[in-house]
Design a protein around this motif. Structure first.
Motif, PDB file in Angstrom:
ATOM      1  N   THR A 129      -3.555  -9.399  -5.115  1.00  0.00           N
ATOM      2  CA  THR A 129      -3.317 -10.098  -3.857  1.00  0.00           C
ATOM      3  C   THR A 129      -4.331 -11.220  -3.751  1.00  0.00           C
ATOM      4  O   THR A 129      -5.390 -11.168  -4.401  1.00  0.00           O
ATOM      5  CB  THR A 129      -3.417  -9.163  -2.634  1.00  0.00           C
ATOM      6  OG1 THR A 129      -3.019  -9.884  -1.460  1.00  0.00           O
ATOM      7  CG2 THR A 129      -4.827  -8.643  -2.434  1.00  0.00           C
TER       8      THR A 129
ATOM      9  N   GLU B 170       0.836  -1.210   0.000  1.00  0.00           N
ATOM     10  CA  GLU B 170       0.000   0.000   0.000  1.00  0.00           C
ATOM     11  C   GLU B 170       0.865   1.253   0.000  1.00  0.00           C
ATOM     12  O   GLU B 170       0.515   2.252  -0.641  1.00  0.00           O
ATOM     13  CB  GLU B 170      -0.929   0.000   1.211  1.00  0.00           C
ATOM     14  CG  GLU B 170      -1.901   1.175   1.212  1.00  0.00           C
ATOM     15  CD  GLU B 170      -2.952   1.082   2.302  1.00  0.00           C
ATOM     16  OE1 GLU B 170      -3.679   2.079   2.503  1.00  0.00           O
ATOM     17  OE2 GLU B 170      -3.057   0.016   2.952  1.00  0.00           O
TER      18      GLU B 170
ATOM     19  N   LYS C   9     -10.471  -3.140  -0.947  1.00  0.00           N
ATOM     20  CA  LYS C   9     -10.202  -1.948  -0.144  1.00  0.00           C
ATOM     21  C   LYS C   9      -9.144  -1.065  -0.784  1.00  0.00           C
ATOM     22  O   LYS C   9      -9.313   0.162  -0.897  1.00  0.00           O
ATOM     23  CB  LYS C   9      -9.765  -2.364   1.261  1.00  0.00           C
ATOM     24  CG  LYS C   9      -9.497  -1.202   2.200  1.00  0.00           C
ATOM     25  CD  LYS C   9      -9.103  -1.689   3.584  1.00  0.00           C
ATOM     26  CE  LYS C   9      -8.806  -0.510   4.516  1.00  0.00           C
ATOM     27  NZ  LYS C   9      -8.410  -0.979   5.875  1.00  0.00           N
ATOM     28  N   VAL C  10      -8.041  -1.662  -1.229  1.00  0.00           N
ATOM     29  CA  VAL C  10      -6.959  -0.886  -1.830  1.00  0.00           C
ATOM     30  C   VAL C  10      -7.375  -0.349  -3.192  1.00  0.00           C
ATOM     31  O   VAL C  10      -7.047   0.788  -3.560  1.00  0.00           O
ATOM     32  CB  VAL C  10      -5.673  -1.735  -1.939  1.00  0.00           C
ATOM     33  CG1 VAL C  10      -4.572  -0.971  -2.658  1.00  0.00           C
ATOM     34  CG2 VAL C  10      -5.195  -2.160  -0.553  1.00  0.00           C
TER      35      VAL C  10
ATOM     36  N   ASN D 218      -6.003 -11.991  -1.102  1.00  0.00           N
ATOM     37  CA  ASN D 218      -7.057 -11.601  -0.163  1.00  0.00           C
ATOM     38  C   ASN D 218      -8.044 -10.678  -0.875  1.00  0.00           C
ATOM     39  O   ASN D 218      -7.752  -9.505  -1.126  1.00  0.00           O
ATOM     40  CB  ASN D 218      -6.426 -10.900   1.039  1.00  0.00           C
ATOM     41  CG  ASN D 218      -7.422 -10.565   2.128  1.00  0.00           C
ATOM     42  OD1 ASN D 218      -8.564 -10.208   1.855  1.00  0.00           O
ATOM     43  ND2 ASN D 218      -6.981 -10.659   3.373  1.00  0.00           N
TER      44      ASN D 218
ATOM     45  N   GLU E 274     -10.850  -9.285   0.054  1.00  0.00           N
ATOM     46  CA  GLU E 274     -11.314  -8.141   0.834  1.00  0.00           C
ATOM     47  C   GLU E 274     -10.285  -7.018   0.822  1.00  0.00           C
ATOM     48  O   GLU E 274     -10.625  -5.839   0.625  1.00  0.00           O
ATOM     49  CB  GLU E 274     -11.592  -8.570   2.281  1.00  0.00           C
ATOM     50  CG  GLU E 274     -12.177  -7.469   3.159  1.00  0.00           C
ATOM     51  CD  GLU E 274     -12.493  -7.950   4.561  1.00  0.00           C
ATOM     52  OE1 GLU E 274     -12.623  -7.095   5.467  1.00  0.00           O
ATOM     53  OE2 GLU E 274     -12.621  -9.175   4.766  1.00  0.00           O
ATOM     54  N   ARG E 275      -9.031  -7.388   1.015  1.00  0.00           N
ATOM     55  CA  ARG E 275      -7.944  -6.401   0.960  1.00  0.00           C
ATOM     56  C   ARG E 275      -7.830  -5.809  -0.445  1.00  0.00           C
ATOM     57  O   ARG E 275      -7.610  -4.606  -0.615  1.00  0.00           O
ATOM     58  CB  ARG E 275      -6.636  -7.083   1.360  1.00  0.00           C
ATOM     59  CG  ARG E 275      -5.392  -6.219   1.287  1.00  0.00           C
ATOM     60  CD  ARG E 275      -5.417  -5.115   2.299  1.00  0.00           C
ATOM     61  NE  ARG E 275      -4.127  -4.400   2.321  1.00  0.00           N
ATOM     62  CZ  ARG E 275      -3.958  -3.215   2.874  1.00  0.00           C
ATOM     63  NH1 ARG E 275      -4.978  -2.594   3.451  1.00  0.00           N
ATOM     64  NH2 ARG E 275      -2.786  -2.627   2.857  1.00  0.00           N
TER      65      ARG E 275
END
Length: 332
Positions: free
Chosen positions: A35, A16, A43-44, A37, A39-40
């Motif tokens: 990635t 990030e 978000k990013v 993940n 969810e991550r």
């Protein structure tokens, strides 16, 4: 200047931070992120307005529009995506350490040498203006032949605890100073002796101290202590002293060039590597990535650091870790 379509693989804290730095560079677009993940990933992507997201890096590298990638995965997950990206014709910025084994460093180096695209390992300290200025003075012969170097890179316990189950202090931070020592001296280690101390119950020791003998005869000492008191007001105590036959150079970075005291206590924010200035990330990380992006945009091969130099820093640190495990001097 041409606008480069760049991507980031690995979206932990530093992935990030790469996105923050890239967002502050005018001639780059964060074209894709990746990635495992989901969810991550979402978000990013939302934070930086990235439209293309992937959970498999092979799928991302198959995108014909994508030109380059930052690989910010854990160090033991560097080689496979770096080689895959190079084979797909993408320019690769690979975070340090280059890899977790010398064999994987060789894979990276060989793939980089065979590729038409560019490869660069992110040794950020070479873009710290103080180290860069020191290199210029040394190269100009101001201090004569280097005979001794001492480096210190110490962190509060809470910082160390966040990564000690993944990487140890010698390779985790000592690789910075190992690389700087080799860069300054234009030499490399022929032997390593190291000791570690383990205080907490993590996978890796809390501190490491290393002594190198270089090919040119110089003696080098570095320490990396990851267990300073949690009340320490700064996140890093970073110093390097270089002694030559005709002079010396001393570098003292991060603490205490800015100290803030308020109702919560005292703190020393970073002013070198990734400070936020006027709402945008600045500092050595942005300068390093900007250099790489501009190399891609102008079709000029990066020269600040070579794959061979990146490999040598890892090789020396791994030899030091072996010395600490065995209690014996390790010939390199």
């Amino acid at each position: 200047m041409k606008r480069i379509k760049h991507s980031v693989l690995g979206l932990g804290w530093f992935g990030e931070k790469h996105c923050d730095a890239l967002a502050a560079i005018p001639n780059v677009e964060i074209h894709a992120i990746c990635t495992r993940n989901s969810e991550r990933l979402a978000k990013v992507a939302k934070k930086f307005g990235v439209k293309k997201t992937f959970t498999n890096y092979h799928d991302m590298f198959a995108d014909p529009e994508l030109e380059s990638v930052s690989i910010t995965t854990m160090w033991d997950q560097h080689a496979a995506p770096a080689v895959a990206a190079l084979e797909a014709g993408k320019h690769v910025f690979l975070e340090k350490p280059m890899a977790s084994t010398v064999a994987d460093c060789d894979r990276d180096r060989n793939a980089a040498n065979a590729a038409k695209s560019f490869f660069m390992t992110g040794h950020i300290c070479r873009f710290n203006p103080r180290y860069a200025a020191a290199k210029q003075e040394i190269a100009a012969g101001r201090i004569g032949k280097i005979i001794s170097m001492y480096a210190r890179r110490n962190l509060p316990a809470w910082v160390g605890a966040s990564v000690l189950d993944k990487i140890g202090p010698i390779i985790g931070d000592g690789v910075h100073d190992t690389d700087l020592m080799f860069w300054f001296s234009e030499s490399r280690a022929v032997s390593a002796y190291a000791q570690t101390v383990q205080v907490r119950q993590h996978a890796n020791p809390d501190l490491g101290q290393v002594m190198y003998r270089l090919e040119n005869g110089a003696s080098c000492i570095l320490e990396s202590v990851w267990c300073l008191p949690d009340t320490t007001p700064f996140q890093i105590d970073e110093r390097l002293e270089v002694v030559g036959t005709e002079g010396s150079i001393s570098i003292h970075d991060t603490h205490p060039n800015l100290m803030i005291v308020d109702s919560k206590g005292s703190r020393c924010p970073d002013t070198t590597y990734w400070p936020t200035i006027h709402g945008q990330l600045r500092g050595a990380l942005r300068d390093e990535l900007s250099y790489f992006i501009n190399c891609v945009a102008t079709d000029q091969k990066p020269t600040v650091i070579t794959p061979e130099e990146s490999r040598e820093a890892v090789r020396a640190c791994l030899a030091a870790e072996e010395s600490a495990r065995t209690g014996q001097l390790v010939r390199i």
